[in-house]
Design a protein around this motif. Structure first.
Motif, PDB file in Angstrom:
ATOM      1  N   VAL A 258       1.159  -1.226   0.568  1.00  0.00           N
ATOM      2  CA  VAL A 258       0.331   0.080  -0.102  1.00  0.00           C
ATOM      3  C   VAL A 258       1.083   1.455   0.109  1.00  0.00           C
ATOM      4  O   VAL A 258       1.784   0.987   0.671  1.00  0.00           O
ATOM      5  N   THR A 259       0.667   2.567  -0.656  1.00  0.00           N
ATOM      6  CA  THR A 259       1.348   3.346  -0.772  1.00  0.00           C
ATOM      7  C   THR A 259       0.345   4.766  -0.176  1.00  0.00           C
ATOM      8  O   THR A 259      -1.163   4.614  -1.012  1.00  0.00           O
ATOM      9  N   ILE A 260       1.163   5.509   0.806  1.00  0.00           N
ATOM     10  CA  ILE A 260       0.327   7.275   1.049  1.00  0.00           C
ATOM     11  C   ILE A 260       0.980   7.921   0.395  1.00  0.00           C
ATOM     12  O   ILE A 260       1.957   8.202  -0.849  1.00  0.00           O
ATOM     13  N   THR A 261       0.286   7.949  -1.110  1.00  0.00           N
ATOM     14  CA  THR A 261       0.542   9.533  -1.988  1.00  0.00           C
ATOM     15  C   THR A 261       0.698  10.618  -1.563  1.00  0.00           C
ATOM     16  O   THR A 261       1.423  10.804  -2.270  1.00  0.00           O
ATOM     17  N   SER A 262      -0.308  10.903  -0.492  1.00  0.00           N
ATOM     18  CA  SER A 262      -0.443  12.630  -0.366  1.00  0.00           C
ATOM     19  C   SER A 262      -1.078  12.366   0.550  1.00  0.00           C
ATOM     20  O   SER A 262      -1.310  11.530   1.554  1.00  0.00           O
ATOM     21  N   LEU A 263      -0.907  13.198   1.137  1.00  0.00           N
ATOM     22  CA  LEU A 263      -1.565  14.042   2.963  1.00  0.00           C
ATOM     23  C   LEU A 263      -2.048  15.283   2.995  1.00  0.00           C
ATOM     24  O   LEU A 263      -1.147  16.308   2.133  1.00  0.00           O
ATOM     25  N   SER A 264      -3.101  15.543   3.558  1.00  0.00           N
ATOM     26  CA  SER A 264      -3.391  16.932   4.147  1.00  0.00           C
ATOM     27  C   SER A 264      -3.946  17.305   5.177  1.00  0.00           C
ATOM     28  O   SER A 264      -3.883  16.337   6.011  1.00  0.00           O
ATOM     29  N   SER A 265      -3.711  18.426   5.978  1.00  0.00           N
ATOM     30  CA  SER A 265      -4.162  18.919   6.998  1.00  0.00           C
ATOM     31  C   SER A 265      -5.334  20.160   7.372  1.00  0.00           C
ATOM     32  O   SER A 265      -4.555  21.114   6.853  1.00  0.00           O
ATOM     33  N   PRO A 266      -6.167  20.021   7.663  1.00  0.00           N
ATOM     34  CA  PRO A 266      -6.806  21.038   8.044  1.00  0.00           C
ATOM     35  C   PRO A 266      -6.390  22.545   8.210  1.00  0.00           C
ATOM     36  O   PRO A 266      -6.566  23.558   8.537  1.00  0.00           O
ATOM     37  N   ALA A 267      -5.658  22.196   9.319  1.00  0.00           N
ATOM     38  CA  ALA A 267      -4.684  22.895  10.401  1.00  0.00           C
ATOM     39  C   ALA A 267      -3.565  23.398   9.615  1.00  0.00           C
ATOM     40  O   ALA A 267      -2.438  24.879   9.675  1.00  0.00           O
ATOM     41  N   TYR A 268      -3.120  22.933   8.153  1.00  0.00           N
ATOM     42  CA  TYR A 268      -1.406  23.485   7.391  1.00  0.00           C
ATOM     43  C   TYR A 268      -1.491  23.664   6.368  1.00  0.00           C
ATOM     44  O   TYR A 268      -2.526  22.717   6.111  1.00  0.00           O
ATOM     45  N   HIS A 269      -1.329  24.637   5.847  1.00  0.00           N
ATOM     46  CA  HIS A 269      -1.196  24.705   4.191  1.00  0.00           C
ATOM     47  C   HIS A 269      -0.603  24.014   3.471  1.00  0.00           C
ATOM     48  O   HIS A 269      -1.045  22.794   2.510  1.00  0.00           O
ATOM     49  N   ALA A 270       0.111  22.516   3.664  1.00  0.00           N
ATOM     50  CA  ALA A 270       1.136  21.483   3.394  1.00  0.00           C
ATOM     51  C   ALA A 270       1.367  20.649   3.742  1.00  0.00           C
ATOM     52  O   ALA A 270       1.731  20.775   5.202  1.00  0.00           O
ATOM     53  N   VAL A 271       1.225  19.566   3.812  1.00  0.00           N
ATOM     54  CA  VAL A 271       1.603  18.577   4.344  1.00  0.00           C
ATOM     55  C   VAL A 271       2.524  17.777   3.621  1.00  0.00           C
ATOM     56  O   VAL A 271       1.787  16.704   2.570  1.00  0.00           O
TER      57      VAL A 271
END
Ligand SMILES: [Cu+2]
Lengths: 205, 172
Positions: free
Chosen positions: B65-78
Motif C-alpha cells: 500500500v502506498t501513501i500518495t499524499s497527505l493533508s490537514s485542515p490546520a496546515y497549508h502543506a503536509v
C-alpha cells in the motif's frame, strides 16, 4: 565564462569541505592549534549583541540550525542536553559548555528564536542576525549552510546545514568538532578529557 | 501475517488508535489495509508555523500500500519527509510515495522519517490534537488524529541507553 569558473571553484571548495567533514564524521576531532574565532556581530534571543567577545569566559558548543526545523533540530538539541547531563555527573558546572544555537534563517528565525528556545531549552543562547554576519561566523568555524529557497515568497523551504558542533574554549578559540550521533557517554567522555586538558594549559598561561 | 487477518478485531483492540475507513472503497472484508498506532506530534512554540508528526503504520493486507499524499485542515502543506545526516550535513528530503509492504510495521520517529506540517493556517496551534488525512493508492483515505505532546523532544540516545528493549533501526 568567469561565472562558470567561479561556480566550478565553489564546487571544488564544497567538495573539499564535504571530504573534510566525511573524514571527521562520527569521531570527535581536535583542532590543533586552536583557532581564534573571527569577528562577527549577531544578536542573542533577547536582542543583546553577541560577537566573539561573548564566547570568552566559558565553554561553548555551537550548533548550526534554524527554527522551522521541527524534526532533526529538537533531536540534536536534546542529544546535546543529554551530553551535558552526562558531563554534569563528573565535572564542575562552570566547565560544562553552554549551548549556542546559531540560527541561519533570519527571515523566519528572528521573530521566533526567543520563544523557540524558551520552549525547549531556556538556558541556551540563540544567535542570529544579518546574513553577512552569520556567514562570517560560519566561515570562521569552517561550517556550511544553504537556504533551499527558490524565491523570496517561498515559505516552506528547507535549510541544509552542517550537523557538526563546534567546541569553543573560554578564550574564544575553536578547539574541537563533535559529530552526530552525539552519544551522551562517549561524547561526554571526550569533552571532559578535552576540557580538563585545555584548562590545565590555560591555567599555566 | 495470516494470523493478523483472522484476528484483526483482537489486534484492533490492542492498538492505540484505530483508523476509519471509506466504506465504498474498502477491501472485500471491509478490512482497512493500514492500521495506524501511536500517532503524535511534539508541541511546538506558539509562533513557530512548522510542526512534525510521528506514527507507526502497519500494513495488515496482502498487498503493498502506498501513501500518495497527505493533508490537514490546520496546515497549508503536509508531506512525508526523511531527515538525513550525510557526511556531517543535515538535510530533509520529501518522500513522494511511501510504500508499506504486506506485514510491514513502519515507525516514523524523531530524526528520521516524519510527517512535515508546513505553514500553519491559524494564528495559534492546537494544544491537544491535530487532524491529518492520508490518501492511499487504493483510493482509501485514512483520518488520523495526532496527539499533541507537550514538553521537549526526548533524546533518542538517552532512550537507547535507558531502554534496551527498543531498537532504533526502524525505517532506516
Ligand atoms: Cu521535514
Amino acid at each position: 565564462m568567469i561565472r562558470s569558473a567561479i561556480a566550478k571553484l565553489q564546487i571544488f571548495f564544497l567538495s573539499v569541505a564535504f571530504f573534510t567533514c566525511a573524514a571527521a564524521f562520527e569521531s570527535p576531532q581536535s583542532i590543533d592549534p586552536a583557532r581564534l574565532v573571527g569577528e562577527f556581530q549577531l544578536e542573542d534571543q533577547y536582542g543583546g549583541s553577541f560577537g566573539v567577545e561573548q564566547f570568552k569566559g566559558q565553554w561553548s558548543m555551537v550548533f548550526v540550525g534554524f527554527t522551522s526545523c521541527p524534526d532533526v533540530c529538537p533531536v540534536t538539541l536534546a542529544n546535546l542536553e543529554a551530553v551535558r547531563a552526562e558531563m554534569g555527573f563528573r565535572m564542575s558546572p562552570e566547565r560544562i559548555p553552554n549551548i549556542v544555537f546559531l540560527a541561519v534563517d533570519p527571515d523566519r528565525d528572528r521573530s521566533v528564536l526567543k520563544d523557540y528556545l524558551a520552549y525547549f531549552h531556556p538556558q541556551y543562547v540563540g544567535i542570529t542576525g544579518r546574513e553577512a554576519e552569520i556567514n562570517k561566523l560560519i566561515k570562521s568555524l569552517g561550517e556550511f549552510y544553504r537556504l533551499d529557497r527558490k524565491s523570496v515568497d517561498e515559505k516552506n523551504y528547507n535549510v541544509t546545514h552542517t550537523a557538526i558542533v563546534s567546541i569553543i574554549n573560554p578564550e574564544a578559540k575553536l578547539v574541537a568538532k563533535i559529530s552526530p550521533p552525539f552519544h551522551p557517554h562517549k561524547t561526554g567522555e571526550y569533552l571532559i578529557k578535552l576540557i580538563n586538558e585545555q584548562m590545565r594549559l590555560i591555567d599555566k598561561g | 501475517m495470516r494470523f493478523y487477518f483472522g484476528s484483526s478485531a483482537l489486534l484492533a483492540t490492542a492498538l492505540w488508535i484505530v483508523v476509519a475507513s471509506v466504506p465504498s472503497l474498502a477491501m472485500d472484508s471491509g478490512q482497512q489495509a493500514l492500521v495506524i498506532e501511536d500517532a503524535w506530534s511534539p508541541q511546538m512554540p506558539p509562533n513557530v508555523s512548522m510542526a512534525a508528526g510521528y506514527l507507526t503504520v502497519v500494513n495488515i493486507s496482502a498487498v503493498p500500500v502506498t501513501i500518495t499524499s497527505l493533508s490537514s485542515p490546520a496546515y497549508h502543506a503536509v508531506a512525508i519527509h526523511r531527515s538525513l545526516i550525510e557526511n556531517g550535513v543535515a538535510s530533509m528530503v520529501k518522500v513522494k510515495d511511501l510504500v508499506i509492504n504486506p506485514g510491514q510495521r513502519l515507525k516514523l520517529s524523531p530524526g528520521g522519517l516524519h510527517i512535515m506540517l508546513m505553514n500553519r493556517k491559524s494564528k495559534s496551534a492546537s494544544t491537544e490534537s491535530l487532524p491529518i488525512e492520508l490518501k492511499l493508492d487504493d483510493g482509501n483515505v485514512i483520518d488520523v488524529t495526532l496527539n499533541v505532546i507537550p514538553g521537549r523532544v526526548q533524546s533518542p540516545q538517552t532512550e537507547q541507553v535507558t531502554d534496551h528493549s527498543k531498537h532504533m533501526h526502524h525505517g532506516s
